[in-house]
Enzyme design. Structure first.
Site, short mmCIF file in Angstrom:
data_model
loop_
_atom_site.label_atom_id
_atom_site.label_comp_id
_atom_site.label_asym_id
_atom_site.label_seq_id
_atom_site.Cartn_x
_atom_site.Cartn_y
_atom_site.Cartn_z
N ILE A 1 0.86 -1.19 0.00
CA ILE A 1 0.00 0.00 0.00
C ILE A 1 0.90 1.24 0.00
O ILE A 1 1.76 1.39 0.86
CB ILE A 1 -0.92 0.01 1.25
N LYS A 2 0.67 2.10 -0.99
CA LYS A 2 1.52 3.28 -1.13
C LYS A 2 0.81 4.47 -0.49
O LYS A 2 -0.34 4.78 -0.83
CB LYS A 2 1.76 3.53 -2.61
N LEU A 3 1.52 5.13 0.41
CA LEU A 3 0.96 6.26 1.16
C LEU A 3 1.89 7.45 1.03
O LEU A 3 3.11 7.28 1.04
CB LEU A 3 0.88 5.89 2.65
#
Ligand code: G3P
Length: 217
Positions: free
Chosen positions: A82-84
């Site tokens: 998951i890219k944040l």
């Protein structure tokens, strides 16, 4: 150094993956736009092609909404990271999603302090953007070096993922400095195979071979 493809182009990813040089994929909203595809569909296809981590980026700005989007993206496949974004809210979401056991890639990192916080918030990857720092006359590569030193000083296990890679020089420099991973567009990865002396040498060998009049098959 591991090599990720920075793309949401399924065909380009499959071609590189077939060569066995691809360890993962990174996408972002701009790359999804470029693909013209639905994020959930195209990411699922990519995850089926590549065994390693496939980064898919949230677009919410508040931690709770980022967490909800991240959980949805993580349902696509087991290899989703998951890219944040590296904001305060992004760090909160990073802590929560990492604690749930998800891989998290904290992106849009432009300083050593940001990278330090990402590691402490449990990120699996931090993505310093080399090219965008170079664009404003800063030194993207020295940021990679600084993060390497800081992480090694304290034994942080967060992996340094050199991003916004624009050239083959970026690739070799990132590897020399000790980035764990570099993500690059397919064209840059393909260009890594090129050298004018290789082409010149091959021309010479083929000219001489023609003069022998021989055949191998
Ligand atoms: O890996 C991040 C990348 O997609 C951004 O690259 O060239 O838009 O700075 P660029």
């Amino acid at each position: 150094m591991e090599l990720f493809v920075d793309s949401a182009d399924v065909e380009a990813i499959a071609e590189l993956n077939a060569l066995g040089v691809v360890d993962g994929v990174t996408t972002n909203p701009s790359l999804i736009l470029k693909s013209g595809r639905d994020i959930l569909e195209v990411t699922k296809e990519i995850c089926a092609i590549v065994k390693g981590p496939v980064s898919a980026e949230v677009v919410a700005l508040e931690a709770d909404a980022m967490i909800a989007e991240g959980r949805r993206l993580a349902k696509i496949a087991d290899n989703i990271a998951i890219k944040l974004p590296l904001t305060w809210e992004g760090l909160k979401a990073c802590r929560a999603l990492s604690d749930e056991g998800h891989m998290v890639n904290v992106t849009l990192c432009f300083s050593a302090n940001q990278a330090l916080l990402a590691a402490k918030a449990g990120a699996s990857f931090v993505s310093p953007f080399i090219g965008r720092l170079d664009d404003m006359n800063a030194d993207g590569m020295s940021l990679i070096a600084d993060i390497r030193t800081i992480y090694d000083n304290y034994g942080f296990r967060t992996r340094i993922l050199a991003a916004s890679v624009r050239s083959v020089n970026h690739m070799s420099q990132a590897a020399l400095i000790g980035a764990d991973v570099a993500t690059a567009p397919p064209a840059v990865i393909k260009a890594m195979a090129n050298h004018p002396l290789t082409d010149k040498g091959l021309d010479g060998f083929l000219r001489d071979w023609a003069e022998t009049g021989q055949k191998i098959l």
